[in-house]
Scaffold this motif. Structure first.
Motif, PDB file in Angstrom:
ATOM      1  N   ASN A  36       0.846  -1.197   0.000  1.00  0.00           N
ATOM      2  CA  ASN A  36       0.000   0.000   0.000  1.00  0.00           C
ATOM      3  C   ASN A  36       0.881   1.247   0.000  1.00  0.00           C
ATOM      4  O   ASN A  36       1.922   1.274   0.658  1.00  0.00           O
ATOM      5  N   VAL A  37       0.467   2.274  -0.724  1.00  0.00           N
ATOM      6  CA  VAL A  37       1.211   3.539  -0.714  1.00  0.00           C
ATOM      7  C   VAL A  37       0.646   4.389   0.426  1.00  0.00           C
ATOM      8  O   VAL A  37      -0.569   4.640   0.465  1.00  0.00           O
ATOM      9  N   PRO A  38       1.503   4.826   1.378  1.00  0.00           N
ATOM     10  CA  PRO A  38       0.988   5.588   2.522  1.00  0.00           C
ATOM     11  C   PRO A  38       0.210   6.833   2.081  1.00  0.00           C
ATOM     12  O   PRO A  38       0.589   7.487   1.098  1.00  0.00           O
ATOM     13  N   LEU A  39      -0.853   7.125   2.772  1.00  0.00           N
ATOM     14  CA  LEU A  39      -1.705   8.303   2.561  1.00  0.00           C
ATOM     15  C   LEU A  39      -2.425   8.315   1.204  1.00  0.00           C
ATOM     16  O   LEU A  39      -2.973   9.329   0.807  1.00  0.00           O
ATOM     17  N   MET A  40      -2.385   7.220   0.472  1.00  0.00           N
ATOM     18  CA  MET A  40      -3.092   7.171  -0.811  1.00  0.00           C
ATOM     19  C   MET A  40      -4.007   5.939  -0.810  1.00  0.00           C
ATOM     20  O   MET A  40      -3.633   4.870  -1.290  1.00  0.00           O
ATOM     21  N   THR A  41      -5.199   6.092  -0.241  1.00  0.00           N
ATOM     22  CA  THR A  41      -6.129   4.974  -0.191  1.00  0.00           C
ATOM     23  C   THR A  41      -6.394   4.463  -1.601  1.00  0.00           C
ATOM     24  O   THR A  41      -6.641   5.259  -2.505  1.00  0.00           O
ATOM     25  N   GLY A  42      -6.338   3.152  -1.782  1.00  0.00           N
ATOM     26  CA  GLY A  42      -6.643   2.576  -3.093  1.00  0.00           C
ATOM     27  C   GLY A  42      -5.445   2.457  -4.008  1.00  0.00           C
ATOM     28  O   GLY A  42      -5.587   2.001  -5.147  1.00  0.00           O
ATOM     29  N   LEU A  43      -4.255   2.845  -3.542  1.00  0.00           N
ATOM     30  CA  LEU A  43      -3.072   2.767  -4.411  1.00  0.00           C
ATOM     31  C   LEU A  43      -2.051   1.783  -3.837  1.00  0.00           C
ATOM     32  O   LEU A  43      -1.730   1.829  -2.658  1.00  0.00           O
ATOM     33  N   LYS A  44      -1.576   0.881  -4.712  1.00  0.00           N
ATOM     34  CA  LYS A  44      -0.526  -0.075  -4.319  1.00  0.00           C
ATOM     35  C   LYS A  44       0.602   0.015  -5.322  1.00  0.00           C
ATOM     36  O   LYS A  44       0.373   0.367  -6.479  1.00  0.00           O
ATOM     37  N   GLU A  45       1.819  -0.351  -4.869  1.00  0.00           N
ATOM     38  CA  GLU A  45       2.955  -0.263  -5.801  1.00  0.00           C
ATOM     39  C   GLU A  45       3.921  -1.407  -5.581  1.00  0.00           C
ATOM     40  O   GLU A  45       3.924  -2.059  -4.540  1.00  0.00           O
ATOM     41  N   THR A  46       4.739  -1.660  -6.597  1.00  0.00           N
ATOM     42  CA  THR A  46       5.810  -2.647  -6.484  1.00  0.00           C
ATOM     43  C   THR A  46       6.867  -2.343  -7.551  1.00  0.00           C
ATOM     44  O   THR A  46       6.621  -1.540  -8.450  1.00  0.00           O
ATOM     45  N   THR A  47       8.012  -3.005  -7.418  1.00  0.00           N
ATOM     46  CA  THR A  47       9.091  -2.782  -8.396  1.00  0.00           C
ATOM     47  C   THR A  47       9.596  -4.124  -8.894  1.00  0.00           C
ATOM     48  O   THR A  47       9.717  -5.072  -8.117  1.00  0.00           O
ATOM     49  N   ILE A  48       9.879  -4.233 -10.191  1.00  0.00           N
ATOM     50  CA  ILE A  48      10.576  -5.420 -10.706  1.00  0.00           C
ATOM     51  C   ILE A  48      11.798  -4.945 -11.486  1.00  0.00           C
ATOM     52  O   ILE A  48      11.827  -3.805 -11.974  1.00  0.00           O
ATOM     53  N   THR A  49      12.779  -5.823 -11.584  1.00  0.00           N
ATOM     54  CA  THR A  49      13.973  -5.462 -12.362  1.00  0.00           C
ATOM     55  C   THR A  49      14.010  -6.327 -13.612  1.00  0.00           C
ATOM     56  O   THR A  49      14.046  -7.553 -13.532  1.00  0.00           O
ATOM     57  N   ILE A  50      13.939  -5.671 -14.747  1.00  0.00           N
ATOM     58  CA  ILE A  50      13.913  -6.371 -16.033  1.00  0.00           C
ATOM     59  C   ILE A  50      15.068  -5.839 -16.869  1.00  0.00           C
ATOM     60  O   ILE A  50      15.190  -4.620 -17.045  1.00  0.00           O
ATOM     61  N   ASP A  51      15.892  -6.741 -17.361  1.00  0.00           N
ATOM     62  CA  ASP A  51      16.982  -6.342 -18.249  1.00  0.00           C
ATOM     63  C   ASP A  51      17.854  -5.259 -17.579  1.00  0.00           C
ATOM     64  O   ASP A  51      18.239  -4.277 -18.218  1.00  0.00           O
ATOM     65  N   GLY A  52      18.073  -5.407 -16.282  1.00  0.00           N
ATOM     66  CA  GLY A  52      18.916  -4.465 -15.541  1.00  0.00           C
ATOM     67  C   GLY A  52      18.238  -3.152 -15.166  1.00  0.00           C
ATOM     68  O   GLY A  52      18.837  -2.298 -14.523  1.00  0.00           O
ATOM     69  N   LYS A  53      16.963  -2.983 -15.555  1.00  0.00           N
ATOM     70  CA  LYS A  53      16.287  -1.713 -15.227  1.00  0.00           C
ATOM     71  C   LYS A  53      15.208  -1.937 -14.182  1.00  0.00           C
ATOM     72  O   LYS A  53      14.432  -2.890 -14.280  1.00  0.00           O
ATOM     73  N   GLU A  54      15.140  -1.004 -13.218  1.00  0.00           N
ATOM     74  CA  GLU A  54      14.067  -1.071 -12.213  1.00  0.00           C
ATOM     75  C   GLU A  54      12.797  -0.484 -12.802  1.00  0.00           C
ATOM     76  O   GLU A  54      12.811   0.644 -13.313  1.00  0.00           O
ATOM     77  N   LEU A  55      11.706  -1.219 -12.720  1.00  0.00           N
ATOM     78  CA  LEU A  55      10.430  -0.716 -13.265  1.00  0.00           C
ATOM     79  C   LEU A  55       9.411  -0.661 -12.144  1.00  0.00           C
ATOM     80  O   LEU A  55       9.187  -1.655 -11.438  1.00  0.00           O
ATOM     81  N   LYS A  56       8.788   0.518 -11.998  1.00  0.00           N
ATOM     82  CA  LYS A  56       7.819   0.695 -10.898  1.00  0.00           C
ATOM     83  C   LYS A  56       6.392   0.544 -11.415  1.00  0.00           C
ATOM     84  O   LYS A  56       5.993   1.235 -12.372  1.00  0.00           O
ATOM     85  N   PHE A  57       5.638  -0.355 -10.813  1.00  0.00           N
ATOM     86  CA  PHE A  57       4.246  -0.610 -11.216  1.00  0.00           C
ATOM     87  C   PHE A  57       3.286  -0.132 -10.120  1.00  0.00           C
ATOM     88  O   PHE A  57       3.591  -0.267  -8.934  1.00  0.00           O
TER      89      PHE A  57
END
Ligand code: HC0
Ligand code: SF4
Length: 526
Positions: free
Chosen positions: A407-428
């Protein structure tokens, strides 16, 4: 803790609770129309009156509990008082399937009919009928307080067509049928009557909600019965929109990899596309051009399947949990893909009108397929699209899929995560509900992400404006759980689905180019 008595039974309420909430905790039902736990109380309809120990009558929704309070919900004189308030409403204005109304009408009989319906305003998706309105303000509050849109006029509840995003929250919360979907059953019956070959496709979320209309618990899975009912009505082919969802994952993931403009927003939720076009047209270039699974399934049926089976005159019907899909099928860019969009409620109404006995339907019946089974049923709940795309990317780049959304603090209804693909960090990010999306955009936080899934309805399509009406989120979670239970290929990605390999090799070519681009991508109104 506040000791009180309800109907002579001692119980304990908490500071700040109103009588309605205190009674609900004790499983004591107080009839009401405008009261809804997901919206702030307004004390409009006057149905929830209760008697206090001193003989006075108060509205339960707007009266806070006090220590030692004695409350009576079952006093017969209350029914007479409520009846006086209620006498102006006729049964036709009330949604007969709502348990609230059933309870009310065992006690209150309307004394006169209010006359014929007059349609006041309508969009491509919803109709507001003033003559059926009881002025409870639920639609207005759902639109402004829950969705943050404000497309309804407070005084007469007419819809400002230019502002409305067609999400259907007003319909979900309307306790009568004043606010309802624009019915498309007549269009479908016409297609049958002129001898068209009629195919139907079912959205992921319908199979976990349709059974509720026939008295089954929320979240009952009814895929087989749903297919069987469609065949009994005369639909020649019965398809699964998840096939299009698998193709959406392929196209959207590949589009994401080649995109310069980031974040890329999903565009399969038509309410969100309407929101961007109406309120943030500058962000149109950030929307994925990949069509929604509904449009993709329609396009593949009308082109590939129709050609393979030598079918002319094929008419494609979509059944989904969403009112905005009615609006989406009218977009000129995808106008030939789908001919008619029904809600889950409309399909349930057809089952009743065809006098099909729900309990005797075959629950093992299976879909017809264009080239094989679709897998990505998880699109039906919030997070499903982002998860599908991330799984695809991880599989393609041999990265183990070990994603946890926070969960993203102070943002009800928003979630986030990160994956690393081909050496790059991607934020979803996963954004559940259009008011969260509005916040995300207003605060410019969206610029920190690479990929953002937005569903206009909180919790996603399972909670769409065309679903059987329930407004308790705890119950809607049962539908999401059911979606996850169906998703039997959870550890696999669409890359493992041989149907996809077949359809790309045999027909579409490579994702994102040539025929795949022509059939599976769209554009938006600048
Ligand atoms: Fe949905 Fe869909 S998941 S929007 O809520 O993406 O309506 O169920 O059919 O198109 O698949 C609705 C549901 C769909 C589409 C899919 C997406
Ligand atoms: Fe408001 Fe959505 Fe209803 Fe339109 S469909 S009036 S945006 S709640």
């Amino acid at each position: 803790k506040i000791p009180i008595k309800i109907n002579d039974i001692p119980c304990v309420a908490r500071e700040g609770m109103n009588i309605l909430e205190a009674a609900a905790e004790e499983n004591i039902y107080i009839p009401r129309l405008c009261g809804n736990e997901s919206l702030p109380p307004v004390s409009k309809c006057g149905i929830c009156i209760v008697k206090l120990g001193d003989g006075t009558t108060v509205r339960a929704c707007s009266t806070q509990v006090k220590e030692g309070m004695e409350i009576f919900t079952n006093d017969l004189t209350l029914f007479d008082e409520s009846k006086k308030i209620f006498v102006d409403y006729s049964p036709e204005i009330l949604d007969g399937k709502s348990s609230t109304i059933d309870v009310l009408f065992t006690h209150f009989r309307p004394e006169h009919d209010r006359g014929k319906s007059v349609q006041k305003t309508e969009t491509q998706s919803i109709v507001f009928d003033f003559s059926l309105c009881i002025k409870c303000n639920c639609c207005f509050r759902a639109c402004i307080d829950l969705q943050g849109i404000g497309a309804l006029n407070e005084n007469d509840h007419t819809v400002n067509v230019e502002d409305c995003i067609s999400c259907g929250a007003c319909v979900t919360f309307c306790p009568t049928t004043a606010m309802r979907e624009k019915r498309e059953i007549p269009k479908l019956l016409h297609a049958f009557s002129v001898g068209k070959i009629v195919a139907i496709q079912f959205a992921p979320a319908v199979r976990v909600s349709l059974a509720e209309l026939f008295g089954k618990p929320v979240g009952t899975i009814c895929t087989g019965k749903m297919i069987s009912a469609a065949r009994k009505m005369g639909f020649r082919y019965v398809f699964d929109t998840t096939f299009g969802a698998d193709l959406t994952v392929y196209e959207e993931a590949n589009e994401f990899l080649t995109r310069e403009k980031r974040p890329m927003f999903t565009s399969c939720c038509p309410g969100f596309v309407n929101f961007i076009e109406r309120y943030h047209p500058d962000l149109i270039p950030y929307l994925t051009t990949t069509k929604s699974p509904m449009a993709i399934t329609g396009a593949v049926i009308k082109n590939h399947f129709a050609m393979k089976m030598c079918l002319k005159n094929i008419f494609v019907v979509f059944v989904g949990p969403c009112t905005a899909k009615k609006d989406e099928i009218c977009r000129h860019q995808i106008m030939n893909d789908v001919d008619c969009a029904l809600t889950t409620r409309e399909f349930g109404e057809m089952i009743e009108n065809y006098e099909i006995d729900w309990d005797s339907l075959n629950d093992k019946e299976e879909f017809d397929t264009v080239a094989g089974e679709g897998w990505t049923v998880e699109f039906g709940a919030s997070g499903g699209v982002a998860t599908g795309v991330m799984k695809y990317l991880c599989a393609k780049y041999n990265v183990p899929y070990e994603v946890v959304f926070e969960n993203v603090p102070l943002m009800t209804g928003l979630k986030e995560t990160t994956i690393t693909i081909d050496g790059k960090e991607l934020k979803f990010a996963i954004c559940s509900g259009i008011s969260t999306a509005a916040n995300l955009i207003d605060t410019e936080l969206y610029l920190t992400y690479d990929f953002i899934e937005v569903m206009s309805c909180p919790l996603g399509c399972v909670n769409g404006g065309g679903q059987p009406k329930i407004s308790k989120y705890a119950q809607i979670h049962n539908r999401s759980k059911a979606i996850r239970n169906i998703f039997k290929n959870a550890n696999k990605t669409v890359l493992d689905n041989s149907a996809m390999e077949y359809v790309y090799t045999d027909y579409l070519g490579d994702p994102g180019v040539g025929l795949a681009h022509k059939l599976l991508h769209t554009s938006f109104q600048e």
